[in-house]
Design an enzyme around this catalytic site. Structure first.
Site, PDB file in Angstrom:
ATOM      1  N   HIS A   8       1.864   4.534  -2.870  1.00  0.00           N
ATOM      2  CA  HIS A   8       2.032   5.977  -2.647  1.00  0.00           C
ATOM      3  C   HIS A   8       3.434   6.419  -3.070  1.00  0.00           C
ATOM      4  O   HIS A   8       3.613   7.464  -3.701  1.00  0.00           O
ATOM      5  CB  HIS A   8       1.849   6.309  -1.154  1.00  0.00           C
ATOM      6  CG  HIS A   8       0.432   6.287  -0.667  1.00  0.00           C
ATOM      7  ND1 HIS A   8      -0.559   7.042  -1.251  1.00  0.00           N
ATOM      8  CD2 HIS A   8      -0.160   5.640   0.383  1.00  0.00           C
ATOM      9  CE1 HIS A   8      -1.708   6.846  -0.578  1.00  0.00           C
ATOM     10  NE2 HIS A   8      -1.483   5.997   0.411  1.00  0.00           N
ATOM     11  N   GLU A  38      -4.695   7.895  -2.932  1.00  0.00           N
ATOM     12  CA  GLU A  38      -5.228   6.637  -2.414  1.00  0.00           C
ATOM     13  C   GLU A  38      -5.506   5.659  -3.554  1.00  0.00           C
ATOM     14  O   GLU A  38      -5.408   4.445  -3.380  1.00  0.00           O
ATOM     15  CB  GLU A  38      -6.490   6.927  -1.595  1.00  0.00           C
ATOM     16  CG  GLU A  38      -6.945   5.775  -0.722  1.00  0.00           C
ATOM     17  CD  GLU A  38      -6.015   5.472   0.452  1.00  0.00           C
ATOM     18  OE1 GLU A  38      -5.082   6.248   0.724  1.00  0.00           O
ATOM     19  OE2 GLU A  38      -6.219   4.410   1.080  1.00  0.00           O
ATOM     20  N   HIS A  80       0.836  -1.207   0.000  1.00  0.00           N
ATOM     21  CA  HIS A  80       0.000   0.000   0.000  1.00  0.00           C
ATOM     22  C   HIS A  80       0.875   1.263   0.000  1.00  0.00           C
ATOM     23  O   HIS A  80       0.746   2.122  -0.876  1.00  0.00           O
ATOM     24  CB  HIS A  80      -0.919  -0.025   1.230  1.00  0.00           C
ATOM     25  CG  HIS A  80      -1.808   1.167   1.360  1.00  0.00           C
ATOM     26  ND1 HIS A  80      -3.118   1.169   0.976  1.00  0.00           N
ATOM     27  CD2 HIS A  80      -1.564   2.423   1.829  1.00  0.00           C
ATOM     28  CE1 HIS A  80      -3.654   2.361   1.197  1.00  0.00           C
ATOM     29  NE2 HIS A  80      -2.725   3.145   1.725  1.00  0.00           N
ATOM     30  N   GLU A  81       1.781   1.349   0.958  1.00  0.00           N
ATOM     31  CA  GLU A  81       2.646   2.540   1.031  1.00  0.00           C
ATOM     32  C   GLU A  81       3.560   2.598  -0.195  1.00  0.00           C
ATOM     33  O   GLU A  81       3.904   3.675  -0.675  1.00  0.00           O
ATOM     34  CB  GLU A  81       3.471   2.545   2.328  1.00  0.00           C
ATOM     35  CG  GLU A  81       2.663   2.451   3.628  1.00  0.00           C
ATOM     36  CD  GLU A  81       1.577   3.514   3.770  1.00  0.00           C
ATOM     37  OE1 GLU A  81       1.729   4.600   3.171  1.00  0.00           O
ATOM     38  OE2 GLU A  81       0.561   3.254   4.445  1.00  0.00           O
TER      39      GLU A  81
END
Lengths: 496, 496
Positions: A264, A290, A260-261
């Site tokens: 980003h 997101e 997830h990170e």
């Protein structure tokens, strides 16, 4: 210097102050000793004030006007647009109120932590009341012609308003709720026993690096640190940091945090060089950001093809824990649907229902139709309506998220919206790129390249609406998201 | 606001910018990804420029004059004195030259690293020539009436000049050289075989924490990180960082790094609260700072009483490596005298001889009597004269230290001077505090308290000379240092 050059100088000063503030915040969350808040707060308040002074300089409006009168290219126009927005947002709030709000939320975060620990909503309630009152007042400064909540939605996702959100969430609910009901009718499905094991931290740390390399995150420009709650921060495109949290009893926590990170991080690492040191040099909005993190987390990493590729690595790192386990079983385990109490632990299907609970009560808190004393009951009722769960305590209910204590109203919808953007990106990408066969080979290059060309490189140059329209070749539609969920969970649970 | 209040506001702004720069530098050395220099340099240059603008504000001289005309207490007088010095130092150098020098040294450090790796002095020579030329010119801006080297000595140690250094080093040489000769006449003493072992990193990390706790370093306000070269940095008195470097083949490296950096940290952690956010809120000078780190490293940690107290801890952490070893043997091993090539690896007795080599050639480089081409030969000759060693390569000789690449001339003497200050502090402390019996018990409180009362709490309020005079009850004298060395090494090597 011509007006545009002067604006570039201003942007570079803003960059350097923002850089300093970001490093200090990152350091506070990853390396600082526990008793070091006081002096850091003092320093950060003064640096923030220097930023404020730069953005409220009385010469700035004229300079912006002069720049607008010049012949500008696309990027320069976007820089002026963004600086105008920053000027307007900063100037409209009286300095005293801004500083009062900063102090209030700094205090409120501490109080919220205590209230959550002690399961005592009353402790937090007076702070929340004051924050809501100030947020309503501040929304009026920004734009008195709009409802307060519309002002805040637009802050996090430029262009968004309640009308769009209402429609978006209604469409989601129409698909998700029946799906969840059908799955629940099949009876409870417990997590497989092998997940409940000791997952050595050294192997988990190695997994983090393996995942980053697999995703082609350039570790010369992205470091992985540890913090209580995972986050991503960028100092500039050449220095991005992601953090994770290692839990000895849970390997999936770290796995999905990194992915997830990492999404980003890839975004920030690939904004165009030409945007560097300008106010356009980072992600377009909360929702778009997101969409990138969710793209990697949900659409790629929760995909069977990805699990199959990763399986030899997982087997090597956790030979005892995963002995005799098949990738299909692991894939099923990480896609298990089970309505629960905590948003950040929610599965892919029920996640947006958690966001809806917050959207409904935020909207009412902002327009005054719900007061803070009634909030816990309203929360619990919405959880029952949307997720069918009984909330046993405020600690596991209305007190679970930090956002309101920090003054963030209107932030939550961007989580669901970003996930829906990602579904449409996923569908469009698959028309041109053989995503699943690439995942099975572990070849992220064509996937990353597709996103870089359509999303990443633009930073804030395009507004979210334009960016998405250009990337999709059509307007945003939530149908891609609901179709994806229908297909995936019908298949997983053999609902047809 | 009255003038003094305005100066306080200025100091707080300087504090916040200094805080940011310190965190960014610390982050760069401990956590940043390898390819992140460019954007950080840009941001740091701009923040430094903001500091420069504050310190060269044309209204500042008048403000300082107005403040001086007020009735000021001791601290306020010292604040004005320090701000006047900062103003003078900053203003006297043309902005362009300052920026040119910053860029030159930033580049030179990279070149020096390469030159050292490749053992190629010629690569570094042109940079060194330019740095020396600029340093001589800049010294003229500061004070054209003094020799350039006196200007730089005074920068690192206010009040110091060549006359004092010549006398100081002559006194040291008179005692140290005969001692070294006598010890060498006894024949080579190899290091004990047990030191050449694997020292697990986990146990070394635990040792770091044990040492910090033993020294009563408050870990709520001091964190330990890792970096290539150990250092200490303070953001403010509530947030100090020390770093160490773990070497799997050498346990003493980390042990003495922690104790040495811990001495620096204790100093910063205990400046008086009233100095906070002013320009007085850190150590008085390089020499005074080094006196604190050396106090803990040499006078305490190389003491048999300390080793005896630490022994059960060392035995617990390294049961295999230290099996059957007596504390006396370890104490002897960490005090072994052996002239070598590298300053930072030097033993307690020969350390100052390494400093003297640098002092001699720096003095001549600054007054022009030695040119850069002749430097390696002059270095090697001085090493032979003072330490009796033949330098096999510039890599192990004149290229070993980073200081000159960074433009630091006149810094080295403060290392020897600080060690000598510490000897006098040690002698004076022992008149009032039973140091060795406290070490044997592991009770650092009375030791720390003695230093806090006499040194730490004053920060930069007193100038080094006054601070030492008050702490000693008499002027500084190098006799305490030479007597200490004579006694310690005569005893260790049974020279009488």
């Amino acid at each position: 210097m011509n007006p545009m050059e002067k604006l570039r100088t201003l942007q570079k000063k803003l960059y350097s102050l923002q850089y300093a503030l970001a490093v200090m915040d990152f350091d506070a969350q990853t390396a600082a000793p526990s008793g070091s808040d006081e002096g850091r707060s003092e320093a950060m308040a003064l640096l923030s004030d220097m930023k404020y002074q730069l953005l409220t300089d009385s010469a700035l409006p004229e300079l912006l006007q002069q720049a607008e009168a010049m012949e500008l290219n696309v990027q320069q126009k976007a820089e002026v647009r963004e600086l105008k927005r920053l000027y307007k947002e900063t100037c409209c709030i009286p300095a005293e109120e801004y500083s009062q709000f900063t102090k209030l939320t700094a205090k409120a975060i501490g109080v919220w932590q205590k209230a959550r620990e002690e399961d005592n909503f009353d402790l937090f309630a007076p702070y929340l009341e004051e924050i809501i009152a100030m947020r309503r007042k501040m929304a009026g400064y920004f734009d008195a012609s709009k409802p307060a909540y519309d002002v805040w939605l637009d802050q996090y996702e430029p262009g968004l308003n309640m009308e769009q959100c209402d429609e978006f969430f209604a469409q989601l609910r129409q698909v998700i709720s029946p799906l969840v009901a059908k799955i629940q009718a099949l009876g409870a499905e417990p997590a497989p026993a092998y997940l409940d094991a000791e997952w050595p931290l050294e192997a988990q740390r190695e997994l983090s690096l393996e995942l980053a390399q697999l995703m082609q995150i350039d570790l010369d420009h992205c470091a992985i640190a540890e913090s209580a709650h995972p986050f991503t921060t960028e100092f500039y495109k050449g220095d991005v940091r992601i953090t994770t949290h290692y839990d000895q009893r849970d390997v999936t926590n770290n796995l999905f945090s990194i992915v997830h990170e990492g999404g980003h991080a890839l975004y920030e690492l690939h904004t165009a060089d030409r945007l560097q040191y300008t106010c356009l040099a980072s992600g377009a909005s909360m929702g778009i950001h997101e969409s990138q993190s969710r793209f990697y987390e949900n659409y790629l990493a929760r995909n069977l093809a990805f699990v199959e590729h990763l399986w030899p690595t997982l087997q090597r790192l956790f030979p005892v824990q995963l002995q005799g386990v098949e990738p299909e079983s692991f894939h099923r385990a990480i896609n298990r649907c089970e309505p629960g109490l905590i948003r950040i632990e929610a599965d892919e299907l029920t996640y947006s229902l958690h966001v809806m609970v917050r959207y409904e009560v935020e909207k009412q808190l902002m327009d005054g139709s719900l007061n803070v004393q009634e909030l816990p009951a309203a929360w619990n009722k919405a959880m029952k309506d949307l997720l069918g769960v009984d909330v046993p305590s405020d600690k596991l209910g209305v007190l679970q998220d930090i956002h309101w204590a920090g003054g963030d109203f209107g932030y939550f919808p961007s989580y669901a919206l970003g996930t829906a953007y990602a579904a449409q990106l996923f569908a469009k990408m698959k028309e041109e790129v053989p995503v699943e066969s690439l995942l099975r080979k572990g070849d992220f290059a064509p996937i990353n390249q597709w996103l870089e060309e359509r999303i990443w490189k633009y930073g804030k140059e395009k507004l979210p609406g334009e960016l998405l329209q250009d990337a999709f070749g059509e307007p945003f539609s939530s149908v891609y998201y609901t179709d994806y969920l229908k297909e995936k969970f019908s298949h997983l649970y053999r609902l047809n």
